[in-house]
Scaffold this active site. Structure first.
Site, short mmCIF file in Angstrom:
data_model
loop_
_atom_site.label_atom_id
_atom_site.label_comp_id
_atom_site.label_asym_id
_atom_site.label_seq_id
_atom_site.Cartn_x
_atom_site.Cartn_y
_atom_site.Cartn_z
CB SER A 96 -5.79 -1.46 4.04
OG SER A 96 -6.03 -2.53 3.16
CE LYS A 139 -6.90 -6.24 3.85
NZ LYS A 139 -6.58 -5.88 2.46
CG HIS A 181 -0.38 -9.64 6.41
ND1 HIS A 181 -1.36 -10.13 5.58
CD2 HIS A 181 0.12 -8.53 5.81
CE1 HIS A 181 -1.46 -9.33 4.52
NE2 HIS A 181 -0.57 -8.37 4.63
CG ASP A 233 -9.46 -3.12 3.13
OD1 ASP A 233 -8.70 -2.14 3.09
OD2 ASP A 233 -9.20 -4.21 2.59
NE ARG A 262 -5.59 3.10 0.02
CZ ARG A 262 -5.01 2.03 0.59
NH1 ARG A 262 -5.74 1.10 1.15
NH2 ARG A 262 -3.70 1.92 0.59
N1 URA Z 1 -2.34 -4.55 0.96
C1 URA Z 1 -3.51 -4.30 1.57
O1 URA Z 1 -4.20 -5.22 2.03
N2 URA Z 1 -3.93 -3.02 1.66
C2 URA Z 1 -3.22 -2.00 1.19
O2 URA Z 1 -3.64 -0.87 1.33
C3 URA Z 1 -2.00 -2.27 0.56
C4 URA Z 1 -1.58 -3.55 0.46
#
Ligand code: URA
Ligand code: CA
Length: 433
Positions: free
Chosen positions: A185, A189, A84, A163, A170
């Site tokens: 977050s 994923k 990632h 999320d 947020r």
């Molecule tokens: N990318 C994400 O997936 N989540 C965040 O909180 C910030 C960047």
């Protein structure tokens, strides 16, 4: 005693540690609509100011993972290593890393998205190859990975709904920039998508989410700790995003750059970052004992053409025309190529990556909103990077466009470049954790 959201908010406001039960209460309650936005907003602001311990952050991550579907990759043999990147400009590494590590027999089961941004996501880029598609069932996906050691599928609809909902909140409550919230977050994923092990590329610099090295380090360490606490081996790299990675920014243009890199002819920075990230993936997959050994193995599959061969097979297994690899003019082509010329002489001392990214988006390379259509053919190819010498009148970049009205784009690119009289000292590409 029944739990109350107001008590949990107060507890976090006062800097105390939350239990697993309390964290689940918040995440489950917010996801199913029992906890209103105003209480969740207050909670997020409390986390923003008080932070969370690594233990709390790991619990928060798993609560988000459990809020939706979890992909079961147990039908795939071998260690599934995912990668990632926290996002930059012109980051083509996934397109290169997937066939590269697959060529060493490591299963690449990639779930990818489209998303918003300067250019498209990995799937958009791959769709620049005629016929390529990701509309395959989960069963077909698993069979393909077992057969070819590589496949890419679109994101499942119900991955980490907590999320999605929290991220939107947020965004409008000024609580995006919190290390535990970002780390949980991202990691939720990856974990929901089924990875056994994870390599993280945390970008730092003007074109990145994290502008300062200290912040990037803190984020990287937070994510590594989450991974290790929940049983997914995780390694991280911090890499420079002061300027775009490679030369190409745009979808078909980045596919071409990825092919060149798989041929061993890619830009030096992109090539190096792929070898660094790839080596860590190979080690986590258990195919090498050290990153040095892994690197030698990766260099070999570039040199002997195996990685490129895997890329072709991958494209054709998902309906794509593999002959684009030998003839990149078969990729979508823009009508106009418009040079951007330097007005100064000296050395390039900076390229504000974000400005180049926005310029590419103005051309149509990325989505401003979920509904925007991407033009796969357009984008920008830089000719000069930081440290390069330049003469006034020399071309610093070429715009690939389907319209001749590109004054805005030219201005942005010109503005993105900074010059100096003396050659600037070289910047590291990779920073230590
Ligand atoms: N990318 C994400 O997936 N989540 C965040 O909180 C910030 C960047
Ligand atoms: Ca690039």
């Amino acid at each position: 005693m029944t739990m109350r959201m107001v008590d949990i908010i107060a507890k976090k406001r006062d800097g105390k540690h939350l239990s697993k039960e309390e964290i689940h209460f918040v995440i489950d309650g917010y996801t199913n609509g029992q906890i209103p936005d105003y209480q969740m907003s207050a909670f997020l602001m409390a986390v923003f100011f008080q932070g969370m311990s690594s233990n709390e952050t790991a619990k928060l991550t798993m609560a988000m993972v459990k809020s939706g579907d979890q992909i079961d990759l147990s039908g795939i043999e071998g260690v599934k290593v995912d990668k990632h990147s926290t996002g930059g400009v012109g980051d083509t590494t996934t397109l290169i890393l997937a066939p590269l590590v697959s060529a060493l027999g490591i299963p690449v089961a990639k779930m990818s998205g489209r998303g918003l941004g300067h250019t498209g996501g990995t799937i958009d880029k791959l769709e620049a190859v005629q016929g390529f598609h990701v509309e395959i069932s989960e069963q077909q996906f698993i069979e393909l990975v077992n057969q070819n050691k590589i496949a890419v599928v679109g994101q499942s609809g119900n991955l980490t709904p907590a999320d999605k909902k929290i991220y939107s909140l947020r965004d409008v409550t000024a609580t995006v920039n919190s290390i535990p919230l970002i780390a949980s977050s991202i990691m939720s994923k990856k974990i929901a998508a089924g990875a056994d092990a994870i390599v993280l590329d945390v970008k730092v610099g003007a074109g990145a989410f994290m502008k300062q090295l200290d912040d990037a380090r803190e984020l990287a360490n937070a994510m590594v700790e989450i991974g290790n606490q929940v049983g997914r081996k995780t390694l991280a790299v911090i890499s420079n995003m002061e300027q775009p990675l490679g030369y190409a920014v745009g979808n078909a243009l980045e596919v071409k750059e990825a092919i060149e890199t798989l041929q061993g002819k890619g830009p030096a920075d992109l090539h190096e970052l792929c070898l660094v990230l790839g080596s860590k993936m190979v080690v986590l997959a258990g195919k090498a004992n050290s990153e040095e050994e892994a690197r030698t193995m990766l260099e070999e599959v570039i040199a002997n053409g195996k990685a490129l061969q895997v890329f072709k097979q991958f494209l054709s297994a998902q309906g794509g025309d593999p002959s684009v690899v030998d003839d990149v003019t078969k990729l979508p082509q823009a009508t106009y190529q418009i040079p951007v010329n330097s007005t100064e002489s000296g050395y390039i001392s900076g390229i504000v990556a974000d400005e180049i990214g926005v310029a590419a988006m103005l051309l149509g390379a990325g989505r401003a909103t979920k509904e925007s259509e991407i033009d796969l053919s357009v984008g920008i190819v830089l000719h000069k990077k930081i440290g390069d010498a330049v003469e006034a009148g020399e071309s610093i970049a070429t715009i690939y466009s389907n319209t001749e009205e590109v004054d805005d784009v030219i201005n942005r690119i010109m503005k993105a470049y900074d010059y100096s009289k003396d050659k600037p000292s070289p910047m590291p590409l990779i920073y230590n954790l």
